[in-house]
Design an enzyme around this catalytic site. Structure first.
Site, mmCIF file in Angstrom:
data_model
loop_
_atom_site.group_PDB
_atom_site.id
_atom_site.type_symbol
_atom_site.label_atom_id
_atom_site.label_comp_id
_atom_site.label_asym_id
_atom_site.label_seq_id
_atom_site.Cartn_x
_atom_site.Cartn_y
_atom_site.Cartn_z
ATOM 1 N N PRO A 2 0.825 -1.208 0.000
ATOM 2 C CA PRO A 2 0.000 0.000 0.000
ATOM 3 C C PRO A 2 0.863 1.264 0.000
ATOM 4 C CG PRO A 2 -0.778 -1.556 1.658
ATOM 5 C CD PRO A 2 0.541 -2.058 1.154
ATOM 6 N N LEU A 3 0.495 2.204 -0.848
ATOM 7 C CA LEU A 3 1.151 3.504 -0.904
ATOM 8 C C LEU A 3 0.072 4.563 -0.736
ATOM 9 C CD1 LEU A 3 3.525 5.429 -1.487
ATOM 10 C CD2 LEU A 3 2.994 5.160 -3.914
#
Length: 64
Positions: A2-3
């Site tokens: 996840p970013l």
């Protein structure tokens, strides 16, 4: 991995930005069941001269 990209207006204390990064990481980890080591958070602080509300730069709004 996840970013998470977060844009906020400049002016908050460094410790509040660090708290935001920590809280977002905790929430994403719990929600997605993702290891914290795999979560990336990018906080971009935007100058008040570059943030507009209703056609006016925030730097020109009294009290902001």
């Amino acid at each position: 991995m996840p970013l998470i990209n977060i844009q906020i207006m400049e002016g908050r204390p460094e410790e509040k930005v660090k708290e935001l990064i920590h809280s977002v990481t905790e929430t994403v980890s719990a929600t997605l069941n993702a290891p914290k080591e795999n979560i990336r958070v990018i906080v971009t602080e935007v100058p008040k001269t570059h943030w507009g509300i209703a056609g006016t730069a925030v730097s020109d709004i009294p009290g902001r």
